[in-house]
Design an enzyme around this catalytic site. Sequence first.
Site, PDB file in Angstrom:
ATOM      1  N   GLY A 191      20.656 -26.975-117.106  1.00 48.62           N
ATOM      2  CA  GLY A 191      19.666 -26.562-116.102  1.00 48.62           C
ATOM      3  C   GLY A 191      18.325 -27.259-116.184  1.00 48.62           C
ATOM      4  O   GLY A 191      17.313 -26.699-115.758  1.00 48.62           O
ATOM      5  N   SER A 192      18.306 -28.513-116.674  1.00 41.95           N
ATOM      6  CA  SER A 192      17.003 -29.195-116.721  1.00 41.95           C
ATOM      7  C   SER A 192      16.527 -29.564-115.316  1.00 41.95           C
ATOM      8  O   SER A 192      15.326 -29.530-115.040  1.00 41.95           O
ATOM      9  CB  SER A 192      17.065 -30.425-117.631  1.00 41.95           C
ATOM     10  OG  SER A 192      17.855 -31.437-117.059  1.00 41.95           O
TER      11      SER A 192
ATOM     12  N   ARG B 202      31.564 -28.409-110.398  1.00 41.51           N
ATOM     13  CA  ARG B 202      32.844 -28.144-109.753  1.00 41.51           C
ATOM     14  C   ARG B 202      32.866 -28.859-108.413  1.00 41.51           C
ATOM     15  O   ARG B 202      31.857 -28.917-107.712  1.00 41.51           O
ATOM     16  CB  ARG B 202      33.039 -26.649-109.507  1.00 41.51           C
ATOM     17  CG  ARG B 202      33.358 -25.880-110.769  1.00 41.51           C
ATOM     18  CD  ARG B 202      33.653 -24.452-110.432  1.00 41.51           C
ATOM     19  NE  ARG B 202      34.794 -24.303-109.536  1.00 41.51           N
ATOM     20  CZ  ARG B 202      36.061 -24.324-109.915  1.00 41.51           C
ATOM     21  NH1 ARG B 202      36.368 -24.487-111.172  1.00 41.51           N
ATOM     22  NH2 ARG B 202      37.029 -24.162-109.028  1.00 41.51           N
ATOM     23  N   ILE B 203      34.027 -29.400-108.100  1.00 44.03           N
ATOM     24  CA  ILE B 203      34.186 -30.025-106.787  1.00 44.03           C
ATOM     25  C   ILE B 203      34.358 -28.916-105.769  1.00 44.03           C
ATOM     26  O   ILE B 203      35.167 -28.005-105.957  1.00 44.03           O
ATOM     27  CB  ILE B 203      35.399 -30.977-106.797  1.00 44.03           C
ATOM     28  CG1 ILE B 203      35.125 -32.138-107.754  1.00 44.03           C
ATOM     29  CG2 ILE B 203      35.700 -31.477-105.392  1.00 44.03           C
ATOM     30  CD1 ILE B 203      36.307 -33.041-107.988  1.00 44.03           C
TER      31      ILE B 203
ATOM     32  N   ASN C 284      22.821 -32.695-103.359  1.00 48.30           N
ATOM     33  CA  ASN C 284      23.298 -32.884-104.732  1.00 48.30           C
ATOM     34  C   ASN C 284      22.504 -34.007-105.378  1.00 48.30           C
ATOM     35  O   ASN C 284      21.989 -34.895-104.694  1.00 48.30           O
ATOM     36  CB  ASN C 284      24.782 -33.260-104.726  1.00 48.30           C
ATOM     37  CG  ASN C 284      25.355 -33.387-106.126  1.00 48.30           C
ATOM     38  OD1 ASN C 284      25.074 -32.553-106.999  1.00 48.30           O
ATOM     39  ND2 ASN C 284      26.132 -34.429-106.374  1.00 48.30           N
TER      40      ASN C 284
ATOM     41  N   HIS D 294      23.120 -36.993-108.303  1.00 53.45           N
ATOM     42  CA  HIS D 294      24.188 -37.645-109.058  1.00 53.45           C
ATOM     43  C   HIS D 294      23.551 -38.680-109.981  1.00 53.45           C
ATOM     44  O   HIS D 294      22.699 -39.464-109.545  1.00 53.45           O
ATOM     45  CB  HIS D 294      25.173 -38.320-108.097  1.00 53.45           C
ATOM     46  CG  HIS D 294      26.318 -38.953-108.809  1.00 53.45           C
ATOM     47  ND1 HIS D 294      27.394 -38.216-109.288  1.00 53.45           N
ATOM     48  CD2 HIS D 294      26.547 -40.233-109.159  1.00 53.45           C
ATOM     49  CE1 HIS D 294      28.241 -39.039-109.888  1.00 53.45           C
ATOM     50  NE2 HIS D 294      27.749 -40.266-109.826  1.00 53.45           N
TER      51      HIS D 294
ATOM     52  N   THR E 282      28.981 -34.226 -98.500  1.00 52.80           N
ATOM     53  CA  THR E 282      30.010 -34.266 -97.453  1.00 52.80           C
ATOM     54  C   THR E 282      31.366 -34.129 -98.145  1.00 52.80           C
ATOM     55  O   THR E 282      31.428 -34.207 -99.387  1.00 52.80           O
ATOM     56  CB  THR E 282      29.947 -35.590 -96.662  1.00 52.80           C
ATOM     57  OG1 THR E 282      30.092 -36.656 -97.592  1.00 52.80           O
ATOM     58  CG2 THR E 282      28.634 -35.741 -95.911  1.00 52.80           C
TER      59      THR E 282
ATOM     60  N   LEU F  78      33.843 -37.025-102.167  1.00 50.43           N
ATOM     61  CA  LEU F  78      33.110 -36.808-103.419  1.00 50.43           C
ATOM     62  C   LEU F  78      32.062 -37.896-103.662  1.00 50.43           C
ATOM     63  O   LEU F  78      32.382 -39.084-103.657  1.00 50.43           O
ATOM     64  CB  LEU F  78      34.104 -36.779-104.593  1.00 50.43           C
ATOM     65  CG  LEU F  78      33.479 -36.507-105.961  1.00 50.43           C
ATOM     66  CD1 LEU F  78      32.922 -35.108-106.035  1.00 50.43           C
ATOM     67  CD2 LEU F  78      34.505 -36.752-107.058  1.00 50.43           C
ATOM     68  N   ASP F  79      30.833 -37.474-103.903  1.00 53.27           N
ATOM     69  CA  ASP F  79      29.723 -38.373-104.256  1.00 53.27           C
ATOM     70  C   ASP F  79      29.523 -39.493-103.236  1.00 53.27           C
ATOM     71  O   ASP F  79      29.075 -40.591-103.584  1.00 53.27           O
ATOM     72  CB  ASP F  79      29.940 -38.981-105.660  1.00 53.27           C
ATOM     73  CG  ASP F  79      29.940 -37.922-106.748  1.00 53.27           C
ATOM     74  OD1 ASP F  79      29.270 -36.886-106.570  1.00 53.27           O
ATOM     75  OD2 ASP F  79      30.626 -38.116-107.762  1.00 53.27           O
TER      76      ASP F  79
HETATM   77  C1  GRF Z   1      22.467 -34.161-114.308  1.00 56.70           C
HETATM   78  O1  GRF Z   1      22.543 -35.427-114.897  1.00 56.70           O
HETATM   79  C2  GRF Z   1      22.892 -34.226-112.878  1.00 56.70           C
HETATM   80  O2  GRF Z   1      22.576 -35.423-112.250  1.00 56.70           O
HETATM   81  C3  GRF Z   1      24.388 -34.087-112.981  1.00 56.70           C
HETATM   82  O3  GRF Z   1      24.606 -33.179-114.022  1.00 56.70           O
HETATM   83  C4  GRF Z   1      23.494 -33.206-114.907  1.00 56.70           C
HETATM   84  C5  GRF Z   1      22.980 -31.813-114.988  1.00 56.70           C
HETATM   85  O4  GRF Z   1      21.968 -31.666-115.931  1.00 56.70           O
HETATM   86  N1  GRF Z   1      24.952 -33.693-111.710  1.00 56.70           N
HETATM   87  P1  GRF Z   1      21.066 -30.371-115.936  1.00 56.70           P
HETATM   88  O5  GRF Z   1      21.998 -29.173-116.036  1.00 56.70           O
HETATM   89  O6  GRF Z   1      20.268 -30.353-114.669  1.00 56.70           O
HETATM   90  O7  GRF Z   1      20.192 -30.502-117.152  1.00 56.70           O
END
Ligand code: GRF
Length: 212
Positions: free
Chosen positions: A12-13, A87-88, A103, A105, A137, A140-141
């Site tokens: 959760g950063s 999760r997808i 999202n 990525h 969408t 994926l990604d």
């Molecule tokens: C991040 O690198 C994000 O881009 C990816 O999963 C990681 C999640 O990290 N989708 P955090 O839980 O937000 O610290």
Amino acid sequence: MTTTVILISGRGSNLLALLEARLPGRIAAVISNRAEAGGLIHARSHGVATVVLDHRRYASREAYDAALAEEVDSHRPDLVVLAGFMRILGDPFVQRFSGRLLNIHPSLLPAFPGLNTHAQALAAGVRIHGCTVHFVTPSLDAGPIVAQVAVPVHGDDDEAALAARVLAEEHRIYPQAVRWFLEGRLRLTPAGRVALLHEGPPAPPLTAPVAA
Ligand code: GRF
């Protein structure tokens, strides 16, 4: 007032960066598919309601997605933010929240979709890596790209060092993109293109300098 719902699975950063960004409107809930997700503590310490919807309690991916969609919709969100939600999501979920599902990525899409992006980047020998905010969408990604930040890849990087460099930029770019959306400056057009209106004070540049 706008309403945002954030979905997480772990540390959760990115969630914390969003919570600390003083975004417009209210964050109605943080929903996790894992009870042990560290991000739930960040949500609670910021006074945001948390919901755990454990995917292991559902017989199928479709059943889980349907329950998740109901939970998300119960908050009447203007925006749904995936912040490390691992999760997808199936097409019905994605279509239900189309145009209001973002999202982040950890790669410069379309390079390195999927998992283990930093290992993929090191294996490919790229000199530039980074992160991407995109609308979600069904593919994926591969949704329309809102913002990207590039970082250099150093010769002595390992996965952890590269991940940390990218993550610092994630924490900058994601609150910025979410703010654009909540201010009504960012939209997905009916043609599936990103519309970004730069009104008011100019936004800070989103491309970090890349070392030669
Ligand atoms: C991040 O690198 C994000 O881009 C990816 O999963 C990681 C999640 O990290 N989708 P955090 O839980 O937000 O610290």
